[in-house]
Design an enzyme around this catalytic site. Sequence first.
Site, PDB file in Angstrom:
ATOM      1  N   LYS A  49       5.550  46.093  51.392  1.00 28.30           N
ATOM      2  CA  LYS A  49       4.270  45.050  51.438  1.00 28.30           C
ATOM      3  C   LYS A  49       4.093  44.609  49.906  1.00 28.30           C
ATOM      4  O   LYS A  49       3.636  43.180  49.836  1.00 28.30           O
ATOM      5  CB  LYS A  49       2.888  45.821  51.989  1.00 28.30           C
ATOM      6  CG  LYS A  49       3.518  46.117  53.614  1.00 28.30           C
ATOM      7  CD  LYS A  49       2.333  47.061  54.010  1.00 28.30           C
ATOM      8  CE  LYS A  49       2.617  47.493  55.540  1.00 28.30           C
ATOM      9  NZ  LYS A  49       1.639  48.180  56.014  1.00 28.30           N
ATOM     10  N   GLN A  93      -3.462  52.475  54.635  1.00 26.09           N
ATOM     11  CA  GLN A  93      -1.946  52.777  55.435  1.00 26.09           C
ATOM     12  C   GLN A  93      -2.085  54.000  56.402  1.00 26.09           C
ATOM     13  O   GLN A  93      -2.894  55.140  55.801  1.00 26.09           O
ATOM     14  CB  GLN A  93      -0.987  53.164  54.283  1.00 26.09           C
ATOM     15  CG  GLN A  93       0.483  53.127  55.019  1.00 26.09           C
ATOM     16  CD  GLN A  93       1.112  52.076  55.499  1.00 26.09           C
ATOM     17  OE1 GLN A  93       0.851  50.822  55.094  1.00 26.09           O
ATOM     18  NE2 GLN A  93       2.030  52.404  56.747  1.00 26.09           N
ATOM     19  N   ASP A 116      -5.614  44.240  58.416  1.00 29.11           N
ATOM     20  CA  ASP A 116      -5.066  45.153  59.340  1.00 29.11           C
ATOM     21  C   ASP A 116      -5.278  44.692  60.798  1.00 29.11           C
ATOM     22  O   ASP A 116      -4.762  44.922  61.736  1.00 29.11           O
ATOM     23  CB  ASP A 116      -4.979  46.541  59.200  1.00 29.11           C
ATOM     24  CG  ASP A 116      -3.579  47.028  58.575  1.00 29.11           C
ATOM     25  OD1 ASP A 116      -2.588  46.534  59.049  1.00 29.11           O
ATOM     26  OD2 ASP A 116      -3.925  48.160  58.014  1.00 29.11           O
TER      27      ASP A 116
HETATM   28  N1  GUN Z   1       1.161  52.220  59.567  1.00 27.18           N
HETATM   29  C1  GUN Z   1       2.326  51.931  60.679  1.00 27.18           C
HETATM   30  N2  GUN Z   1       2.213  50.700  60.801  1.00 27.18           N
HETATM   31  C2  GUN Z   1       1.164  50.118  59.993  1.00 27.18           C
HETATM   32  C3  GUN Z   1       0.139  49.152  59.996  1.00 27.18           C
HETATM   33  O1  GUN Z   1       0.714  47.820  60.339  1.00 27.18           O
HETATM   34  N3  GUN Z   1      -0.625  49.078  59.098  1.00 27.18           N
HETATM   35  C4  GUN Z   1      -1.257  50.194  58.630  1.00 27.18           C
HETATM   36  N4  GUN Z   1      -2.327  50.234  57.811  1.00 27.18           N
HETATM   37  N5  GUN Z   1      -0.657  51.175  58.741  1.00 27.18           N
HETATM   38  C5  GUN Z   1       0.373  51.266  59.395  1.00 27.18           C
END
Ligand code: GUN
Length: 294
Positions: A49, A93, A116
């Site tokens: 990311k 995350q 998110d």
């Molecule tokens: N863990 C797996 N997918 C995601 C996501 O899209 N966002 C976040 N914050 N954690 C994740």
Amino acid sequence: MEVIDGNEIAAQIISELKVEVNSFSQERPTVLFIRVGEDPASVSYVRKKQNTAKKIGITSQLLVLPDSITQEDLLDAISKANADQEIHGILVQAPLPAHIDERKVFNHVNPTKDVDGFNATNLGKLCQEMEEGFTSCTPAGILEILKRKKIVTEGKHVVVLGRSLIVGKPAGMLLLRKGLPGNSTVTFCHSRTPDLAKFTQKADIIIVAIGKPQFLTADMVSTGTTIIDVGINRLADSAKKSGFRLVGDVDYDKVAPLCSAITPVPGGVGPMTVAMLMSNTVKAFKLSLETSYS
Ligand code: GUN
């Protein structure tokens, strides 16, 4: 049968965002990633990311906190980022350590910075069909695939396998909305649904987000179905340097020949999730400009 190239669609979105970000006069959109602990998959996702953000011209910051952090201290760290006007988007995350209540954490992020789309306000806005809310990135990516590939959703029967807050529920809600892509008839199935095949065999589109490797098998699918595979599972594979290979929730080799279109793993939905996170960050930045001048 079309294999949908998520990398190609994501690259298009990223280049569109790059143009948009370059057009901003001074300030750059800034996103804060909060990672708790050293889970290897989380380390790798956050790195990916950050790399994508850099390509676009989005500034990213990383806050790494220890596994042992208390819930209170994690909430305090989020409060600081909520108050920091230089941070436009915040992403914590997942998964978080077991002693932490994930929902409390997601709900603590300021809804206008919730790139998110996991907090209750934004999930509510999704149900109310309010455009200014944030939609979680994987479901938003699925919708963008359907839109850009011109896959008809109106009047179609969409079967969602999985009921998570991150993928299953919002994906179904998006396709239920009035508008396009949307106007679908949506059936939610999950691990307690008896005779799943009875539903999947009747689907025009199946979204598989159940978290079990190669779960959807050929006998469960009718000819001409569109399949969106959200699973990312590691299967041990001694032929690989890493010791594993990635597979989706679909038994791809046997199911793909039956489909009209299918997303592969890797290279399907995964890259779209990252692209939509960037799109949400740009949206959060623009929202911050509107609120600071009004
Ligand atoms: N863990 C797996 N997918 C995601 C996501 O899209 N966002 C976040 N914050 N954690 C994740």
